[in-house]
Design a protein around this motif. Structure first.
Motif, short mmCIF file in Angstrom:
data_model
loop_
_atom_site.label_atom_id
_atom_site.label_comp_id
_atom_site.label_asym_id
_atom_site.label_seq_id
_atom_site.Cartn_x
_atom_site.Cartn_y
_atom_site.Cartn_z
N GLU A 211 0.84 -1.19 0.00
CA GLU A 211 0.00 0.00 0.00
C GLU A 211 0.88 1.25 0.00
N VAL A 212 0.41 2.28 -0.72
CA VAL A 212 1.11 3.56 -0.70
C VAL A 212 0.81 4.27 0.62
N CYS A 213 1.83 4.82 1.24
CA CYS A 213 1.65 5.56 2.49
C CYS A 213 1.90 7.04 2.20
N ASP A 214 0.82 7.79 2.12
CA ASP A 214 0.87 9.23 1.81
C ASP A 214 0.48 9.99 3.06
N VAL A 215 1.42 10.75 3.62
CA VAL A 215 1.19 11.48 4.87
C VAL A 215 1.41 12.96 4.63
N MET B 229 6.42 4.68 -1.20
CA MET B 229 5.88 3.81 -2.24
C MET B 229 6.61 2.47 -2.23
N PRO B 230 5.90 1.36 -2.04
CA PRO B 230 6.58 0.06 -2.07
C PRO B 230 7.11 -0.25 -3.46
N ALA B 231 8.35 -0.70 -3.53
CA ALA B 231 8.95 -1.18 -4.78
C ALA B 231 8.83 -2.70 -4.76
N ALA B 232 7.94 -3.23 -5.57
CA ALA B 232 7.62 -4.66 -5.51
C ALA B 232 7.99 -5.34 -6.81
N TYR B 233 8.38 -6.58 -6.68
CA TYR B 233 8.68 -7.41 -7.85
C TYR B 233 7.96 -8.75 -7.65
N ALA B 234 7.11 -9.10 -8.63
CA ALA B 234 6.35 -10.35 -8.57
C ALA B 234 5.52 -10.44 -7.28
N LEU C 266 7.66 -7.41 -1.76
CA LEU C 266 8.34 -6.16 -1.43
C LEU C 266 9.85 -6.35 -1.46
N VAL C 267 10.53 -5.51 -2.24
CA VAL C 267 12.00 -5.58 -2.30
C VAL C 267 12.64 -4.28 -1.83
N GLY C 268 11.85 -3.21 -1.78
CA GLY C 268 12.40 -1.94 -1.35
C GLY C 268 11.30 -0.90 -1.23
N VAL C 269 11.69 0.32 -0.91
CA VAL C 269 10.74 1.42 -0.72
C VAL C 269 11.33 2.69 -1.33
N VAL C 270 10.52 3.40 -2.12
CA VAL C 270 10.90 4.71 -2.64
C VAL C 270 10.25 5.76 -1.76
N GLY C 271 11.05 6.71 -1.25
CA GLY C 271 10.52 7.70 -0.32
C GLY C 271 10.66 9.12 -0.81
N VAL D 264 5.13 3.41 -10.97
CA VAL D 264 5.96 3.03 -12.12
C VAL D 264 7.44 3.10 -11.77
N ILE D 265 7.82 4.19 -11.07
CA ILE D 265 9.22 4.33 -10.68
C ILE D 265 9.62 3.21 -9.73
N GLY D 266 8.74 2.89 -8.78
CA GLY D 266 9.03 1.79 -7.85
C GLY D 266 9.23 0.47 -8.57
N GLU D 267 8.38 0.22 -9.59
CA GLU D 267 8.53 -1.02 -10.36
C GLU D 267 9.86 -1.04 -11.11
N MET D 268 10.25 0.12 -11.65
CA MET D 268 11.53 0.19 -12.36
C MET D 268 12.68 -0.08 -11.40
#
Length: 456
Positions: free
Chosen positions: A219-223, A251-256, A259-264, A284-288
Protein backbone atom coordinates in the motif's frame (compact mmCIF):
# COMPACT_ATOMS: atom_id res chain seq x y z
CA UNK A 1 -34.12 49.70 -42.08
CA UNK A 2 -34.87 52.32 -39.41
CA UNK A 3 -33.03 52.74 -36.11
CA UNK A 4 -35.60 51.04 -33.80
CA UNK A 5 -35.34 47.84 -35.87
CA UNK A 6 -31.55 47.92 -35.61
CA UNK A 7 -31.75 48.42 -31.85
CA UNK A 8 -34.16 45.50 -31.57
CA UNK A 9 -31.76 43.30 -33.48
CA UNK A 10 -28.91 44.31 -31.18
CA UNK A 11 -31.02 43.63 -28.10
CA UNK A 12 -31.97 40.22 -29.45
CA UNK A 13 -28.33 39.37 -30.26
CA UNK A 14 -27.17 40.44 -26.80
CA UNK A 15 -29.94 38.35 -25.24
CA UNK A 16 -29.38 35.06 -27.12
CA UNK A 17 -25.58 34.98 -27.46
CA UNK A 18 -24.21 32.45 -24.90
CA UNK A 19 -20.86 34.25 -24.69
CA UNK A 20 -20.33 37.62 -22.96
CA UNK A 21 -20.69 40.61 -25.29
CA UNK A 22 -19.90 44.21 -24.48
CA UNK A 23 -19.37 47.69 -25.82
CA UNK A 24 -16.42 49.57 -24.30
CA UNK A 25 -15.55 53.23 -24.41
CA UNK A 26 -12.11 54.09 -25.80
CA UNK A 27 -10.82 54.44 -22.21
CA UNK A 28 -11.68 50.77 -21.56
CA UNK A 29 -14.77 51.33 -19.41
CA UNK A 30 -17.90 49.25 -20.00
CA UNK A 31 -20.74 51.04 -21.78
CA UNK A 32 -23.01 48.09 -22.41
CA UNK A 33 -22.92 44.38 -21.46
CA UNK A 34 -24.96 41.30 -22.30
CA UNK A 35 -26.62 39.01 -19.78
CA UNK A 36 -23.97 36.30 -20.34
CA UNK A 37 -21.60 38.26 -18.08
CA UNK A 38 -23.80 37.30 -15.13
CA UNK A 39 -23.40 33.62 -16.00
CA UNK A 40 -19.68 33.90 -16.63
CA UNK A 41 -18.41 36.19 -13.86
CA UNK A 42 -21.49 36.65 -11.69
CA UNK A 43 -21.41 40.37 -12.56
CA UNK A 44 -24.35 42.16 -14.20
CA UNK A 45 -25.02 45.51 -15.80
CA UNK A 46 -25.02 47.42 -12.50
CA UNK A 47 -21.63 45.91 -11.58
CA UNK A 48 -19.89 46.54 -14.91
CA UNK A 49 -21.25 49.63 -16.70
CA UNK A 50 -18.93 52.55 -16.05
CA UNK A 51 -16.24 50.28 -14.63
CA UNK A 52 -12.87 49.81 -16.37
CA UNK A 53 -12.07 46.42 -17.84
CA UNK A 54 -8.58 46.69 -16.31
CA UNK A 55 -10.18 46.66 -12.84
CA UNK A 56 -11.17 43.02 -13.46
CA UNK A 57 -7.95 41.81 -15.08
CA UNK A 58 -5.46 39.69 -13.12
CA UNK A 59 -2.37 41.70 -12.17
CA UNK A 60 -0.13 39.43 -14.28
CA UNK A 61 -2.25 40.20 -17.38
CA UNK A 62 -2.74 43.95 -16.88
CA UNK A 63 0.28 45.12 -18.89
CA UNK A 64 -0.55 42.99 -21.95
CA UNK A 65 -4.23 44.02 -21.81
CA UNK A 66 -3.36 47.72 -21.50
CA UNK A 67 -1.04 47.46 -24.53
CA UNK A 68 -3.84 45.94 -26.60
CA UNK A 69 -6.30 48.63 -25.51
CA UNK A 70 -3.77 51.28 -26.57
CA UNK A 71 -3.62 49.69 -30.03
CA UNK A 72 -7.40 49.77 -30.26
CA UNK A 73 -7.41 53.50 -29.55
CA UNK A 74 -4.85 54.24 -32.26
CA UNK A 75 -7.02 53.21 -35.19
CA UNK A 76 -9.61 50.78 -36.55
CA UNK A 77 -8.29 47.32 -35.82
CA UNK A 78 -9.53 43.85 -34.94
CA UNK A 79 -7.46 41.84 -32.49
CA UNK A 80 -7.61 38.97 -30.03
CA UNK A 81 -6.16 38.49 -26.58
CA UNK A 82 -6.46 36.25 -23.56
CA UNK A 83 -6.55 37.32 -19.93
CA UNK A 84 -7.92 36.34 -16.55
CA UNK A 85 -10.84 38.36 -15.15
CA UNK A 86 -12.00 38.32 -11.54
CA UNK A 87 -15.50 37.01 -10.85
CA UNK A 88 -17.85 38.07 -8.07
CA UNK A 89 -16.54 35.17 -5.92
CA UNK A 90 -12.97 36.43 -6.27
CA UNK A 91 -11.87 33.56 -8.50
CA UNK A 92 -10.34 34.34 -11.88
CA UNK A 93 -11.81 33.10 -15.16
CA UNK A 94 -9.79 32.75 -18.37
CA UNK A 95 -11.39 34.74 -21.20
CA UNK A 96 -10.44 34.78 -24.88
CA UNK A 97 -11.36 38.13 -26.47
CA UNK A 98 -12.16 39.27 -30.00
CA UNK A 99 -12.27 43.08 -30.20
CA UNK A 100 -13.11 45.59 -32.94
CA UNK A 101 -12.33 49.28 -32.49
CA UNK A 102 -14.27 52.10 -34.19
CA UNK A 103 -12.30 55.26 -33.30
CA UNK A 104 -14.78 57.53 -35.06
CA UNK A 105 -17.40 56.42 -32.53
CA UNK A 106 -14.95 56.24 -29.63
CA UNK A 107 -16.11 52.66 -29.05
CA UNK A 108 -14.70 49.14 -28.89
CA UNK A 109 -16.94 46.13 -29.52
CA UNK A 110 -15.92 43.02 -27.62
CA UNK A 111 -16.81 39.33 -27.59
CA UNK A 112 -15.35 37.11 -24.84
CA UNK A 113 -15.34 33.33 -24.49
CA UNK A 114 -14.77 31.38 -21.30
CA UNK A 115 -11.76 29.17 -22.09
CA UNK A 116 -11.08 28.10 -18.50
CA UNK A 117 -12.04 24.47 -19.20
CA UNK A 118 -9.80 24.40 -22.26
CA UNK A 119 -6.93 25.82 -20.20
CA UNK A 120 -7.46 23.19 -17.51
CA UNK A 121 -7.54 20.42 -20.11
CA UNK A 122 -4.38 21.72 -21.75
CA UNK A 123 -2.68 21.99 -18.36
CA UNK A 124 -3.79 18.46 -17.42
CA UNK A 125 -2.57 17.17 -20.78
CA UNK A 126 0.82 18.79 -20.37
CA UNK A 127 1.06 17.32 -16.86
CA UNK A 128 0.35 13.85 -18.28
CA UNK A 129 2.91 14.41 -21.01
CA UNK A 130 5.48 15.63 -18.48
CA UNK A 131 4.75 12.63 -16.25
CA UNK A 132 5.16 10.16 -19.11
CA UNK A 133 8.30 11.87 -20.34
CA UNK A 134 9.67 11.83 -16.77
CA UNK A 135 9.08 8.07 -16.65
CA UNK A 136 10.82 7.67 -20.00
CA UNK A 137 13.70 9.86 -18.85
CA UNK A 138 14.17 8.00 -15.56
CA UNK A 139 13.92 4.64 -17.30
CA UNK A 140 16.89 5.71 -19.42
CA UNK A 141 19.08 5.44 -16.31
CA UNK A 142 18.40 1.69 -16.16
CA UNK A 143 18.34 0.64 -19.82
CA UNK A 144 21.23 -1.73 -20.47
CA UNK A 145 22.97 -0.36 -17.38
CA UNK A 146 26.14 -2.06 -16.23
CA UNK A 147 26.31 -3.31 -12.67
CA UNK A 148 29.20 -0.95 -12.01
CA UNK A 149 26.93 1.99 -12.92
CA UNK A 150 23.80 0.91 -11.02
CA UNK A 151 24.52 3.11 -7.99
CA UNK A 152 25.02 6.17 -10.16
CA UNK A 153 21.82 5.33 -12.05
CA UNK A 154 19.83 5.12 -8.82
CA UNK A 155 21.17 8.43 -7.55
CA UNK A 156 20.52 10.19 -10.88
CA UNK A 157 16.97 8.83 -10.97
CA UNK A 158 16.27 9.97 -7.39
CA UNK A 159 17.65 13.44 -8.13
CA UNK A 160 15.50 13.78 -11.24
CA UNK A 161 12.44 12.54 -9.35
CA UNK A 162 13.01 14.90 -6.41
CA UNK A 163 13.47 17.98 -8.60
CA UNK A 164 10.44 17.16 -10.74
CA UNK A 165 8.17 16.70 -7.70
CA UNK A 166 9.69 19.56 -5.66
CA UNK A 167 10.62 17.22 -2.81
CA UNK A 168 13.27 18.09 -0.23
CA UNK A 169 14.62 14.55 -0.05
CA UNK A 170 14.21 11.32 -2.03
CA UNK A 171 15.45 7.94 -0.84
CA UNK A 172 15.65 4.31 -1.84
CA UNK A 173 15.40 1.76 0.98
CA UNK A 174 16.36 -1.83 0.20
CA UNK A 175 14.76 -4.63 2.23
CA UNK A 176 17.51 -6.76 3.80
CA UNK A 177 17.65 -10.50 3.16
CA UNK A 178 16.38 -11.24 6.68
CA UNK A 179 13.26 -9.14 6.02
CA UNK A 180 13.70 -7.36 9.35
CA UNK A 181 15.68 -4.30 8.31
CA UNK A 182 15.57 -1.58 5.64
CA UNK A 183 18.88 -0.29 4.25
CA UNK A 184 18.98 3.35 3.17
CA UNK A 185 21.17 2.62 0.14
CA UNK A 186 20.62 5.72 -2.00
CA UNK A 187 19.54 9.27 -1.23
CA UNK A 188 19.22 12.69 -2.85
CA UNK A 189 18.76 15.94 -0.88
CA UNK A 190 17.87 19.43 -2.06
CA UNK A 191 20.27 22.26 -1.26
CA UNK A 192 20.35 22.93 2.49
CA UNK A 193 18.50 19.71 3.41
CA UNK A 194 20.49 17.32 5.64
CA UNK A 195 21.13 13.71 4.71
CA UNK A 196 19.77 10.90 6.90
CA UNK A 197 21.99 8.09 5.62
CA UNK A 198 24.55 8.47 8.38
CA UNK A 199 21.94 8.65 11.15
CA UNK A 200 19.39 6.19 9.74
CA UNK A 201 21.40 4.08 7.30
CA UNK A 202 19.87 0.89 8.74
CA UNK A 203 16.33 0.96 10.15
CA UNK A 204 14.62 -1.90 11.95
CA UNK A 205 11.08 -2.58 10.82
CA UNK A 206 10.06 -2.55 14.51
CA UNK A 207 10.64 1.23 14.62
CA UNK A 208 7.80 1.82 12.14
CA UNK A 209 5.25 -0.95 12.79
CA UNK A 210 2.23 0.98 11.43
CA UNK A 211 4.08 2.04 8.28
CA UNK A 212 5.82 -1.29 7.63
CA UNK A 213 2.58 -3.25 7.93
CA UNK A 214 1.10 -1.22 5.06
CA UNK A 215 4.24 -1.40 2.95
CA UNK A 216 4.27 -5.19 3.15
CA UNK A 217 0.65 -5.10 1.96
CA UNK A 218 2.04 -3.07 -0.98
CA UNK A 219 0.00 0.00 0.00
CA UNK A 220 1.11 3.56 -0.70
CA UNK A 221 1.65 5.56 2.49
CA UNK A 222 0.87 9.23 1.81
CA UNK A 223 1.19 11.48 4.87
CA UNK A 224 0.49 15.17 4.08
CA UNK A 225 1.13 16.14 7.72
CA UNK A 226 3.22 14.00 10.06
CA UNK A 227 1.64 15.80 13.02
CA UNK A 228 -1.78 14.43 11.96
CA UNK A 229 -0.79 10.76 12.02
CA UNK A 230 -3.31 8.66 14.02
CA UNK A 231 -2.64 7.42 17.54
CA UNK A 232 -1.81 3.92 16.29
CA UNK A 233 1.06 5.54 14.37
CA UNK A 234 2.45 7.32 17.44
CA UNK A 235 5.84 5.64 17.00
CA UNK A 236 6.08 6.90 13.41
CA UNK A 237 4.88 10.38 14.37
CA UNK A 238 7.55 10.67 17.05
CA UNK A 239 10.36 9.29 14.87
CA UNK A 240 9.57 11.43 11.81
CA UNK A 241 9.19 14.55 13.93
CA UNK A 242 12.62 13.95 15.47
CA UNK A 243 14.04 13.67 11.95
CA UNK A 244 12.44 16.98 10.93
CA UNK A 245 10.11 15.43 8.34
CA UNK A 246 6.89 17.43 7.88
CA UNK A 247 5.27 15.38 5.06
CA UNK A 248 6.17 12.14 3.32
CA UNK A 249 5.21 9.52 0.77
CA UNK A 250 6.43 5.91 0.88
CA UNK A 251 5.88 3.81 -2.24
CA UNK A 252 6.58 0.06 -2.07
CA UNK A 253 8.95 -1.18 -4.78
CA UNK A 254 7.62 -4.66 -5.51
CA UNK A 255 8.68 -7.41 -7.85
CA UNK A 256 6.35 -10.35 -8.57
CA UNK A 257 4.10 -9.27 -5.70
CA UNK A 258 6.97 -9.23 -3.22
CA UNK A 259 8.34 -6.16 -1.43
CA UNK A 260 12.00 -5.58 -2.30
CA UNK A 261 12.40 -1.94 -1.35
CA UNK A 262 10.74 1.42 -0.72
CA UNK A 263 10.90 4.71 -2.64
CA UNK A 264 10.52 7.70 -0.32
CA UNK A 265 9.67 11.40 -0.74
CA UNK A 266 10.20 13.82 2.16
CA UNK A 267 9.12 17.43 2.68
CA UNK A 268 11.26 19.11 5.34
CA UNK A 269 10.97 22.86 5.03
CA UNK A 270 7.16 22.90 4.99
CA UNK A 271 4.24 20.48 4.78
CA UNK A 272 3.44 19.24 1.32
CA UNK A 273 0.39 17.44 -0.12
CA UNK A 274 1.39 15.78 -3.37
CA UNK A 275 -1.23 15.32 -6.08
CA UNK A 276 -2.84 11.89 -6.34
CA UNK A 277 -1.36 11.51 -9.84
CA UNK A 278 2.05 11.31 -8.14
CA UNK A 279 1.05 7.89 -6.80
CA UNK A 280 0.77 6.44 -10.29
CA UNK A 281 4.12 7.96 -11.21
CA UNK A 282 5.80 6.60 -8.08
CA UNK A 283 4.31 3.17 -8.70
CA UNK A 284 5.96 3.03 -12.12
CA UNK A 285 9.22 4.33 -10.68
CA UNK A 286 9.03 1.79 -7.85
CA UNK A 287 8.53 -1.02 -10.36
CA UNK A 288 11.53 0.19 -12.36
CA UNK A 289 13.66 0.31 -9.24
CA UNK A 290 12.43 -3.13 -8.22
CA UNK A 291 13.21 -4.57 -11.65
CA UNK A 292 16.70 -3.08 -11.57
CA UNK A 293 17.31 -4.26 -8.00
CA UNK A 294 16.24 -7.77 -8.90
CA UNK A 295 18.41 -7.73 -11.99
CA UNK A 296 21.36 -6.62 -9.89
CA UNK A 297 20.73 -9.34 -7.32
CA UNK A 298 20.22 -11.94 -10.02
CA UNK A 299 23.50 -11.16 -11.75
CA UNK A 300 25.38 -11.18 -8.45
CA UNK A 301 23.89 -14.57 -7.65
CA UNK A 302 24.92 -15.89 -11.07
CA UNK A 303 28.52 -15.04 -10.35
CA UNK A 304 28.39 -16.58 -6.87
CA UNK A 305 26.27 -19.70 -7.39
CA UNK A 306 27.08 -21.60 -10.56
CA UNK A 307 24.53 -24.37 -9.92
CA UNK A 308 21.66 -21.87 -10.10
CA UNK A 309 22.52 -20.61 -13.59
CA UNK A 310 19.56 -22.18 -15.39
CA UNK A 311 16.90 -20.86 -13.02
CA UNK A 312 18.48 -17.42 -12.89
CA UNK A 313 18.61 -17.19 -16.70
CA UNK A 314 14.81 -17.16 -16.83
CA UNK A 315 14.72 -14.32 -14.29
CA UNK A 316 17.19 -12.24 -16.29
CA UNK A 317 15.21 -12.90 -19.47
CA UNK A 318 12.05 -11.53 -17.89
CA UNK A 319 13.93 -8.52 -16.57
CA UNK A 320 15.55 -7.76 -19.92
CA UNK A 321 12.15 -8.04 -21.58
CA UNK A 322 10.73 -5.51 -19.13
CA UNK A 323 13.69 -3.16 -19.63
CA UNK A 324 13.42 -3.47 -23.43
CA UNK A 325 9.76 -2.48 -23.19
CA UNK A 326 10.75 0.61 -21.21
CA UNK A 327 13.43 1.51 -23.77
CA UNK A 328 10.94 2.35 -26.54
CA UNK A 329 7.80 3.81 -24.98
CA UNK A 330 5.34 5.10 -27.59
CA UNK A 331 3.10 7.75 -26.06
CA UNK A 332 -0.06 9.19 -27.61
CA UNK A 333 0.27 12.77 -26.39
CA UNK A 334 -2.52 14.27 -28.50
CA UNK A 335 -5.30 13.14 -30.78
CA UNK A 336 -3.46 11.78 -33.88
CA UNK A 337 0.01 12.60 -32.43
CA UNK A 338 2.48 9.98 -31.13
CA UNK A 339 5.85 10.51 -29.42
CA UNK A 340 8.67 7.96 -29.55
CA UNK A 341 11.58 8.88 -27.20
CA UNK A 342 14.80 7.17 -28.33
CA UNK A 343 17.59 6.56 -25.83
CA UNK A 344 21.00 4.99 -26.28
CA UNK A 345 22.43 3.38 -29.40
CA UNK A 346 20.32 2.22 -32.35
CA UNK A 347 21.56 -0.82 -34.24
CA UNK A 348 19.82 -2.56 -37.14
CA UNK A 349 17.97 -5.05 -34.94
CA UNK A 350 16.65 -2.40 -32.55
CA UNK A 351 15.76 -0.03 -35.40
CA UNK A 352 13.68 -2.79 -37.04
CA UNK A 353 11.83 -3.52 -33.79
CA UNK A 354 11.21 0.16 -33.11
CA UNK A 355 9.91 0.74 -36.64
CA UNK A 356 7.57 -2.25 -36.50
CA UNK A 357 6.19 -1.19 -33.11
CA UNK A 358 5.75 2.42 -34.25
CA UNK A 359 4.01 1.46 -37.51
CA UNK A 360 1.67 -0.89 -35.65
CA UNK A 361 0.79 1.87 -33.17
CA UNK A 362 0.19 4.41 -36.00
CA UNK A 363 -2.27 2.02 -37.64
CA UNK A 364 -4.01 1.16 -34.35
CA UNK A 365 -4.39 4.81 -33.25
CA UNK A 366 -4.89 6.23 -36.79
CA UNK A 367 -2.31 8.88 -35.95
CA UNK A 368 -1.27 11.57 -38.41
CA UNK A 369 2.05 12.55 -36.84
CA UNK A 370 4.83 10.59 -35.15
CA UNK A 371 7.44 12.65 -33.26
CA UNK A 372 10.78 10.80 -32.93
CA UNK A 373 12.46 12.39 -29.89
CA UNK A 374 16.23 11.82 -30.09
CA UNK A 375 17.51 13.84 -27.10
CA UNK A 376 18.84 10.62 -25.55
CA UNK A 377 20.77 9.63 -28.72
CA UNK A 378 24.22 11.06 -28.01
CA UNK A 379 26.17 9.38 -30.82
CA UNK A 380 25.26 8.67 -34.41
CA UNK A 381 27.06 7.06 -37.31
CA UNK A 382 26.04 6.65 -40.95
CA UNK A 383 24.21 3.40 -40.20
CA UNK A 384 22.22 4.92 -37.31
CA UNK A 385 21.35 7.98 -39.43
CA UNK A 386 20.18 5.74 -42.25
CA UNK A 387 17.96 3.81 -39.82
CA UNK A 388 16.30 7.06 -38.72
CA UNK A 389 15.77 8.26 -42.31
CA UNK A 390 14.37 4.86 -43.29
CA UNK A 391 12.00 4.92 -40.29
CA UNK A 392 10.67 8.36 -41.28
CA UNK A 393 10.20 7.30 -44.90
CA UNK A 394 8.32 4.16 -43.84
CA UNK A 395 6.01 6.26 -41.67
CA UNK A 396 5.03 8.34 -44.71
CA UNK A 397 3.95 5.19 -46.58
CA UNK A 398 1.12 4.89 -44.03
CA UNK A 399 -0.07 8.43 -44.74
CA UNK A 400 1.46 9.82 -41.58
CA UNK A 401 4.37 12.23 -41.15
CA UNK A 402 7.48 11.70 -39.11
CA UNK A 403 8.89 14.62 -37.12
CA UNK A 404 12.32 14.70 -35.45
CA UNK A 405 12.80 16.58 -32.17
CA UNK A 406 15.72 17.17 -29.79
CA UNK A 407 18.73 16.63 -32.07
CA UNK A 408 21.83 17.12 -29.91
CA UNK A 409 24.65 19.36 -31.24
CA UNK A 410 27.14 16.50 -31.49
CA UNK A 411 24.58 14.39 -33.36
CA UNK A 412 23.88 17.23 -35.80
CA UNK A 413 27.61 17.74 -36.41
CA UNK A 414 28.16 14.05 -37.02
CA UNK A 415 25.17 13.85 -39.39
CA UNK A 416 26.50 16.85 -41.33
CA UNK A 417 30.00 15.40 -41.59
CA UNK A 418 28.55 12.10 -42.83
CA UNK A 419 26.59 13.92 -45.54
CA UNK A 420 23.19 12.87 -44.14
CA UNK A 421 20.47 14.86 -45.94
CA UNK A 422 17.87 16.23 -43.49
CA UNK A 423 16.29 18.92 -45.69
CA UNK A 424 13.27 16.71 -46.40
CA UNK A 425 12.70 15.96 -42.70
CA UNK A 426 10.63 18.12 -40.35
CA UNK A 427 13.16 18.87 -37.54
CA UNK A 428 12.45 20.81 -34.35
CA UNK A 429 14.64 21.97 -31.49
CA UNK A 430 12.79 20.13 -28.73
CA UNK A 431 9.68 18.06 -28.02
CA UNK A 432 7.59 21.04 -26.93
CA UNK A 433 8.24 22.86 -30.20
CA UNK A 434 7.50 19.73 -32.26
CA UNK A 435 4.24 19.10 -30.38
CA UNK A 436 3.13 22.67 -30.92
CA UNK A 437 3.84 22.35 -34.64
CA UNK A 438 1.81 19.13 -34.93
CA UNK A 439 -1.12 20.66 -33.03
CA UNK A 440 -1.07 23.71 -35.31
CA UNK A 441 -1.06 21.46 -38.38
CA UNK A 442 -3.98 19.40 -37.05
CA UNK A 443 -6.01 22.49 -36.26
CA UNK A 444 -5.23 23.93 -39.68
CA UNK A 445 -6.31 20.64 -41.29
CA UNK A 446 -9.64 20.79 -39.51
CA UNK A 447 -10.12 24.45 -40.43
CA UNK A 448 -9.44 23.88 -44.16
CA UNK A 449 -11.01 20.44 -44.34
CA UNK A 450 -8.01 18.92 -46.09
CA UNK A 451 -4.78 17.31 -44.94
CA UNK A 452 -1.53 19.24 -45.18
CA UNK A 453 0.98 16.46 -44.64
CA UNK A 454 4.33 17.08 -46.21
CA UNK A 455 4.12 20.84 -45.83
CA UNK A 456 7.43 22.43 -44.88
Amino acid sequence: MDTPANEADVERFFAVCPDPLCVLRSDGSFLRVSGAWERTLGLGTEDLVGRSLLDLVHQDDVVATREQMDRLRQGPVTLGLENRCRSRSGLYVWLSWSMLSVPSEGLVYGWARNVGKQKRLERALMQRIETKMLVASISAHFINVKLSDVDRGFHSALAELGKALCADRTSLFLLAEDGRRFLNTHEWCADGVPSLRAERGVVSRDVYPWLVERLFRLEVCDVPRVADLPEEAASERRAFTELGIASLVRMPAAYAGRLVGVVGLDAVRSTRAWDKSVRALLQVIGEMFAITLERMRAEESLRAVVEQQESMRAVISRQESAIETLSTPIIQVWDSVLVLPLVGSIDRHRATEITEKLLRTIVETKSRYAIVEVTGVEEVDSTTAQHLISMLQTIELLGAQGVVAGVQPQVAQTASSLGVELSSVQVHRDLQEALRWCIRELRADRATGKPRLGRR
